[in-house]
Design a protein around this motif. Sequence first.
Motif, PDB file in Angstrom:
ATOM      1  N   ALA A   9      11.042  11.591  10.530  1.00 42.91           N
ATOM      2  CA  ALA A   9      11.483  10.186  10.318  1.00 42.91           C
ATOM      3  C   ALA A   9      10.518   9.399   9.591  1.00 42.91           C
ATOM      4  O   ALA A   9       8.911  10.045   9.249  1.00 42.91           O
ATOM      5  CB  ALA A   9      11.322   9.648  11.450  1.00 42.91           C
ATOM      6  N   ARG A  10      10.319   8.792   8.276  1.00 42.80           N
ATOM      7  CA  ARG A  10       9.900   7.824   7.675  1.00 42.80           C
ATOM      8  C   ARG A  10       9.292   6.342   7.883  1.00 42.80           C
ATOM      9  O   ARG A  10      10.417   6.234   8.426  1.00 42.80           O
ATOM     10  CB  ARG A  10      10.434   8.415   6.828  1.00 42.80           C
ATOM     11  CG  ARG A  10       9.303  10.002   5.478  1.00 42.80           C
ATOM     12  CD  ARG A  10      10.611  10.001   4.276  1.00 42.80           C
ATOM     13  NE  ARG A  10       9.953  11.594   3.657  1.00 42.80           N
ATOM     14  CZ  ARG A  10      10.731  11.815   3.303  1.00 42.80           C
ATOM     15  NH1 ARG A  10      10.594  11.190   1.980  1.00 42.80           N
ATOM     16  NH2 ARG A  10      10.275  13.168   2.471  1.00 42.80           N
ATOM     17  N   PHE A  11       8.120   6.354   8.117  1.00 41.28           N
ATOM     18  CA  PHE A  11       7.730   5.353   8.252  1.00 41.28           C
ATOM     19  C   PHE A  11       7.026   4.398   6.895  1.00 41.28           C
ATOM     20  O   PHE A  11       5.644   5.098   6.772  1.00 41.28           O
ATOM     21  CB  PHE A  11       7.373   4.719   9.378  1.00 41.28           C
ATOM     22  CG  PHE A  11       8.380   4.741  10.398  1.00 41.28           C
ATOM     23  CD1 PHE A  11       9.484   4.384  11.277  1.00 41.28           C
ATOM     24  CD2 PHE A  11       7.916   6.483  11.113  1.00 41.28           C
ATOM     25  CE1 PHE A  11       9.487   4.814  12.461  1.00 41.28           C
ATOM     26  CE2 PHE A  11       8.416   7.126  11.718  1.00 41.28           C
ATOM     27  CZ  PHE A  11       9.531   6.507  12.270  1.00 41.28           C
ATOM     28  N   PHE A  12       7.319   2.966   6.530  1.00 41.34           N
ATOM     29  CA  PHE A  12       5.987   2.623   5.281  1.00 41.34           C
ATOM     30  C   PHE A  12       5.282   2.215   6.151  1.00 41.34           C
ATOM     31  O   PHE A  12       4.257   1.584   5.484  1.00 41.34           O
ATOM     32  CB  PHE A  12       6.887   2.229   4.110  1.00 41.34           C
ATOM     33  CG  PHE A  12       8.175   2.140   3.799  1.00 41.34           C
ATOM     34  CD1 PHE A  12       7.740   2.772   2.733  1.00 41.34           C
ATOM     35  CD2 PHE A  12       9.182   2.232   3.977  1.00 41.34           C
ATOM     36  CE1 PHE A  12       8.633   3.822   2.500  1.00 41.34           C
ATOM     37  CE2 PHE A  12      10.463   3.354   2.859  1.00 41.34           C
ATOM     38  CZ  PHE A  12       9.895   3.253   2.001  1.00 41.34           C
ATOM     39  N   ASP A  13       4.784   1.082   7.174  1.00 39.36           N
ATOM     40  CA  ASP A  13       3.749   1.122   8.186  1.00 39.36           C
ATOM     41  C   ASP A  13       3.193   1.648   9.132  1.00 39.36           C
ATOM     42  O   ASP A  13       4.130   3.531   9.281  1.00 39.36           O
ATOM     43  CB  ASP A  13       4.077  -0.327   8.378  1.00 39.36           C
ATOM     44  CG  ASP A  13       5.383   0.051   9.505  1.00 39.36           C
ATOM     45  OD1 ASP A  13       6.177   0.675   9.668  1.00 39.36           O
ATOM     46  OD2 ASP A  13       5.595  -0.490  10.102  1.00 39.36           O
ATOM     47  N   ARG A  14       2.280   1.695   9.615  1.00 40.74           N
ATOM     48  CA  ARG A  14       1.509   2.669  10.475  1.00 40.74           C
ATOM     49  C   ARG A  14       2.896   2.365  11.489  1.00 40.74           C
ATOM     50  O   ARG A  14       2.853   1.440  12.274  1.00 40.74           O
ATOM     51  CB  ARG A  14      -0.082   2.351  10.844  1.00 40.74           C
ATOM     52  CG  ARG A  14      -0.205   0.727  11.120  1.00 40.74           C
ATOM     53  CD  ARG A  14      -1.832   1.002  11.229  1.00 40.74           C
ATOM     54  NE  ARG A  14      -1.876  -0.539  12.029  1.00 40.74           N
ATOM     55  CZ  ARG A  14      -2.015  -1.226  11.104  1.00 40.74           C
ATOM     56  NH1 ARG A  14      -1.225  -1.867   9.933  1.00 40.74           N
ATOM     57  NH2 ARG A  14      -1.950  -2.778  11.763  1.00 40.74           N
ATOM     58  N   ARG A  15       2.726   3.605  12.196  1.00 46.60           N
ATOM     59  CA  ARG A  15       3.093   3.730  13.398  1.00 46.60           C
ATOM     60  C   ARG A  15       2.455   4.560  14.767  1.00 46.60           C
ATOM     61  O   ARG A  15       2.006   5.493  14.476  1.00 46.60           O
ATOM     62  CB  ARG A  15       4.239   4.524  13.483  1.00 46.60           C
ATOM     63  CG  ARG A  15       5.341   3.909  12.124  1.00 46.60           C
ATOM     64  CD  ARG A  15       6.175   2.636  12.688  1.00 46.60           C
ATOM     65  NE  ARG A  15       6.835   1.829  11.703  1.00 46.60           N
ATOM     66  CZ  ARG A  15       7.967   1.331  12.285  1.00 46.60           C
ATOM     67  NH1 ARG A  15       9.051   2.004  13.361  1.00 46.60           N
ATOM     68  NH2 ARG A  15       8.555   1.177  11.314  1.00 46.60           N
ATOM     69  N   ASN A  16       1.910   3.876  16.038  1.00 43.10           N
ATOM     70  CA  ASN A  16       1.154   4.592  17.133  1.00 43.10           C
ATOM     71  C   ASN A  16       1.622   5.443  17.303  1.00 43.10           C
ATOM     72  O   ASN A  16       1.111   6.865  17.922  1.00 43.10           O
ATOM     73  CB  ASN A  16       0.874   3.790  17.880  1.00 43.10           C
ATOM     74  CG  ASN A  16      -0.238   2.082  18.283  1.00 43.10           C
ATOM     75  OD1 ASN A  16      -1.508   2.488  17.391  1.00 43.10           O
ATOM     76  ND2 ASN A  16       0.750   1.210  16.901  1.00 43.10           N
ATOM     77  N   ASP A  29       0.979  -0.904  -0.051  1.00 41.84           N
ATOM     78  CA  ASP A  29       0.264  -0.711   0.239  1.00 41.84           C
ATOM     79  C   ASP A  29       0.420   1.294   0.026  1.00 41.84           C
ATOM     80  O   ASP A  29       0.051   2.519  -0.518  1.00 41.84           O
ATOM     81  CB  ASP A  29      -1.019  -0.020   1.099  1.00 41.84           C
ATOM     82  CG  ASP A  29      -0.541  -0.387   2.522  1.00 41.84           C
ATOM     83  OD1 ASP A  29       1.088   0.618   2.556  1.00 41.84           O
ATOM     84  OD2 ASP A  29      -1.240  -0.519   3.443  1.00 41.84           O
ATOM     85  N   TYR A  30       2.277   1.450   0.373  1.00 41.18           N
ATOM     86  CA  TYR A  30       3.051   2.289  -0.123  1.00 41.18           C
ATOM     87  C   TYR A  30       3.499   2.714  -1.304  1.00 41.18           C
ATOM     88  O   TYR A  30       4.145   3.717  -1.823  1.00 41.18           O
ATOM     89  CB  TYR A  30       4.176   2.567   1.248  1.00 41.18           C
ATOM     90  CG  TYR A  30       4.843   1.038   0.852  1.00 41.18           C
ATOM     91  CD1 TYR A  30       4.597   0.451   1.615  1.00 41.18           C
ATOM     92  CD2 TYR A  30       6.014   0.992   0.813  1.00 41.18           C
ATOM     93  CE1 TYR A  30       6.159  -1.295   2.049  1.00 41.18           C
ATOM     94  CE2 TYR A  30       7.110   0.442   0.273  1.00 41.18           C
ATOM     95  CZ  TYR A  30       6.687  -0.739   0.778  1.00 41.18           C
ATOM     96  OH  TYR A  30       7.620  -1.621   1.201  1.00 41.18           O
ATOM     97  N   ALA A  75       8.572   6.277  15.917  1.00 45.51           N
ATOM     98  CA  ALA A  75      10.296   5.231  16.945  1.00 45.51           C
ATOM     99  C   ALA A  75      11.349   6.551  17.161  1.00 45.51           C
ATOM    100  O   ALA A  75      12.013   6.256  17.693  1.00 45.51           O
ATOM    101  CB  ALA A  75      10.472   4.646  15.728  1.00 45.51           C
TER     102      ALA A  75
END
Lengths: 401, 155
Positions: free
Chosen positions: B54-61, B33-34, B64
């Motif tokens: 900071a970048r993330f390909f999945d969702r983060r609560n 999905d990204y 990090a």
Amino acid sequence: MSTDSVWILGTNMTPFGRYPDRDAVDLAAAAALGALDDGRVTIHDMDILGCGTLFQASAGMGQQLQKQIGQTGIPVYNVSNACATGATALRTVIMAIKAGEAEMGLAVGVEQMGKMGLLAGAEKKPSKHVFAPEGRYGAVQSVDGLLGTATMPGVFGQAGMQYAHDNDGVGFEQFAKVAYKNHKHSTLNPLAQYRKEFPLADVMGSPMMSYPNTLLMCCPTGDGAAAAVVVSGERLQSMPKRVQKRAVKVSASVLTSDPYVESGQVQPDVNTLTRRAATEAYEAAGVGPEDLDLVELHDCFATAELLHYDNLQLCEEGGAGDFIDSGAPFRDGSTPVNVSGGLISKGHPIGATGIANVYEVATHLRGEAGDRQIKRAKVGLTHVIGLGSSCGVHILEKAAV
Amino acid sequence: MAATRTTKKPAKKKKTSATRARSKPPARVPLVDYLVLGANGAYLRANECKSCGARFFDRRNACAACGGREFKKARVKSRGELVGFSIVHRAAPGIAVPFVSGIVDCGGTTVRANVIDVEADPEHVKLGMKLALATYVSGSDDDGTECVAFGYAPA
Ligand SMILES: [Zn+2]
């Protein structure tokens, strides 16, 4: 000895290999009884049991072990922490002693892997009839092999090539030399799973798994167990001199996890947490890398060992290629690394590894390592790292008694 | 993330409309999905922490890196440099080998994907080589919907 110090009183490991006729409990019991006998104590002297296994993490291995060697009612901590599982079991017992909750404890690490491949966990999902997004990335097909690799030989291959990208003098041949060295070292270790030397050309020419790691540059799967009896300095003082003489001081015990780095979400960073653990350990022990007489580090793949020369500060920053080329980590070099044969040749039953390397270093510090003895060894370091990630470092010193 | 998905649910088609259906281009879904299959070309889209970037390909609560809890969508640069790789010769059944697994620095955002359109040997795959995002069809399902995967090809 100071009363708040912590010591290894006894230690033992099974030979690593394949035990189709014994189960993990048998292996754990063999190492545990061996360590108790080695320390001239019994299970009734233990205040705590730390037991590590990865693949049977929910099996209550510690309690199963007690049923083989003595159900004394002491607290059991079953731990699982990737390839740092054994080191975590050991550190659990050390922490209990440091906290004053125990005077003496037993740490055991065990694994029975059989002949499972390194590619396990990467199984392709059955192809979907109709594409539907799954998991945290909304994947409609298995991404392994499409968006790179997540298999261990590949991940560590990539880590090695990242190091080669950032530093001169590092390439396929430097990585291969690591495996050449460790196979050569293992010929002197009767506990090693494999004991065969291979010419460098054979290491480089063996079947390619994940460039730059060939088959002979990858650790095998296998079975085995290792154990250590840990005691407080105060209790050790009350023991006979001959027992004190063989005790090995735990000068540092450190466990870290991986701090955030930008690239960590796509490629595990095995460097930062190792460097941090080593720095903390050197500070706690009051020794530096130059003081180490031997090092047992986590060479799950040849590429990994090279990175850890740098992470453990055994060489100048960026200088791991020159370090192996100079011969420094060979057993007759300035900083012998993995004289046991390392994971590559001694073997890597995952839960056992982090205590087996303590067994190895302690045996040298006691002067009891036989043919593979590093002469006049006084200080040694052990290191394990599991992806996810977790890193354990212990610094051990010969008794001054 | 499911809510942002735009995949059409494949509708059941009557036999009589089969000819007309074939004349249309097949439906396409991204492998992950990204990967955004935009009208003006595909690109990767990350969740970017509003506090630290900071970048993330999945969702983060929460982030990090800094613990921030607010994120925005950010487009990842499509050009990059190969900073690490492995040429995989042994893989699980069903995966074609050898293939090149690459770690690509795309202007400060690191991506892992296959390096494509290059011979899978160390003579052709070079650290530091310049790459660009490229897409291709990696398979189709029983409704004829195509899966679009991405890789990085020499630029
Ligand atoms: Zn942040």
